[in-house]
Design a protein around this motif. Structure first.
Motif, PDB file in Angstrom:
ATOM      1  N   HIS A  70       3.962  -1.479   0.327  1.00 41.92           N
ATOM      2  CA  HIS A  70       3.474  -2.258   1.462  1.00 41.92           C
ATOM      3  C   HIS A  70       2.498  -3.357   1.032  1.00 41.92           C
ATOM      4  CE1 HIS A  70       5.371   0.701   4.006  1.00 41.92           C
ATOM      5  NE2 HIS A  70       4.654   1.672   3.467  1.00 41.92           N
ATOM      6  N   CYS A  71       2.237  -3.485  -0.251  1.00 37.21           N
ATOM      7  CA  CYS A  71       1.289  -4.489  -0.745  1.00 37.21           C
ATOM      8  C   CYS A  71       1.802  -5.886  -0.425  1.00 37.21           C
ATOM      9  CB  CYS A  71       1.095  -4.327  -2.248  1.00 37.21           C
ATOM     10  SG  CYS A  71      -0.109  -5.470  -2.960  1.00 37.21           S
ATOM     11  N   GLN A  72       0.937  -6.725   0.143  1.00 34.02           N
ATOM     12  CA  GLN A  72       1.312  -8.074   0.554  1.00 34.02           C
ATOM     13  C   GLN A  72       0.860  -9.144  -0.425  1.00 34.02           C
ATOM     14  OE1 GLN A  72      -0.266  -8.475   4.536  1.00 34.02           O
ATOM     15  NE2 GLN A  72       1.162  -6.980   5.396  1.00 34.02           N
ATOM     16  N   HIS A 104      -3.730   0.026  -2.860  1.00 35.13           N
ATOM     17  CA  HIS A 104      -3.646   1.386  -3.411  1.00 35.13           C
ATOM     18  C   HIS A 104      -3.666   1.407  -4.946  1.00 35.13           C
ATOM     19  CE1 HIS A 104      -1.716   3.483   0.372  1.00 35.13           C
ATOM     20  NE2 HIS A 104      -2.942   3.019   0.572  1.00 35.13           N
ATOM     21  N   MET A 105      -4.032   0.317  -5.585  1.00 32.50           N
ATOM     22  CA  MET A 105      -3.965   0.251  -7.052  1.00 32.50           C
ATOM     23  C   MET A 105      -4.837   1.315  -7.722  1.00 32.50           C
ATOM     24  SD  MET A 105      -4.634  -3.095  -9.411  1.00 32.50           S
ATOM     25  CE  MET A 105      -5.247  -2.978 -11.102  1.00 32.50           C
TER      26      MET A 105
END
Length: 259
Positions: free
Chosen positions: A163-165, A197-198
């Motif tokens: 979901h990372c933008q 979330h990295m």
């Protein structure tokens, strides 16, 4: 302004509605609470920009925000007045006037996080909202050695959520350490910026190394492979604290957020 907060019970930092509108979608957001308190002190609506948005359940010891406010309020008034209108889980720690071109997000050169894991056979009772839990013994030294493969500017696709933008996955990881303090294992990491979330995904991939299920070379292999599906699971949010951004000395901010 520096904001300290316990992220439990909030749906994350980012406001889900327009400024000043009530949040009708469930759990409140930290940004909305801060803006409401600042608006009371200012006597008019205030919108803030933060150094780094945090997810639901993630805490911060020194989140930095900037805002435009009336000139007749002094820093102490902003700090104490804002805190008086905030719920117990949030406080304003300090407030400092800055130059017009200062930007809480874009002026920052680095950001730092700490993830804490209680490593014992029994789950935590005290401080449980600030600790993750791993019942199997962890080799913190092996985790530390494995983590060093991530240093430098790299493509961190293996450690970003689907979901990372972010437009790309390249980040400069400047520092990472894994240390043990009695039965708590701390993972500290600093980078110019982080993907969604990295940090939690890096921790989730370090845990199999700590348990002896994967070799120390595994982190480097995951980094090179750029495949999120073969990396470790996302670690829980409860153990993560945003320690704060880092700014150039010329910004004139306190030492805890200066490079």
């Amino acid at each position: 302004m520096a904001i300290e907060y316990d992220g439990s019970g909030f749906s994350g930092w980012q406001r889900l509605t327009e400024p000043g509108e009530p949040d009708m979608r469930g759990e409140p957001t930290l940004q909305a609470a801060v803006e409401q308190a600042l608006g009371f002190v200012a006597g008019r609506p205030i919108e803030v920009v933060c150094a780094g948005r945090t997810d639901a359940g993630v805490h911060a010891s020194c989140q930095v925000v900037h805002f435009d406010g009336p000139a007749h309020r002094d820093p102490r008034g902003w700090t104490l007045g804002t805190t008086s209108r905030l719920p117990p889980a949030i406080c304003a720690r300090w407030c400092i006037p800055v130059a017009d071109d200062f930007h809480a997000r874009f002026s920052a050169r680095a950001r730092r996080y700490r993830y804490s894991i209680l490593n014992r056979a029994v789950r935590p009772a005290l401080r449980r909202q600030y600790l993750s839990w791993e019942r199997q013994p962890l080799d913190a030294d092996a985790m530390h050695r494995a983590a060093q493969a991530l240093l430098g500017e790299n493509d961190f696709s293996a450690f970003r959520t689907v979901h990372c933008q972010a437009p790309h996955a390249r980040r400069d990881l400047q520092f990472i350490s894994v240390t043990r303090d009695d039965d708590i294992v701390h993972v500290e990491v600093q980078a110019n910026a982080f993907l969604h979330h990295m940090v939690r995904n890096i921790v989730g991939s370090l845990l199999p190394v700590g348990r002896g299920e994967q070799p120390e070379t595994w982190l480097g292999q995951l980094l090179a492979g750029r495949d999120r599906t073969v990396a470790g699971p996302t670690a829980p949010s409860a153990g993560l604290v945003f320690l704060g951004p880092r700014y150039p000395a010329e910004c004139g901010l306190p030492a805890e957020v200066a490079l």
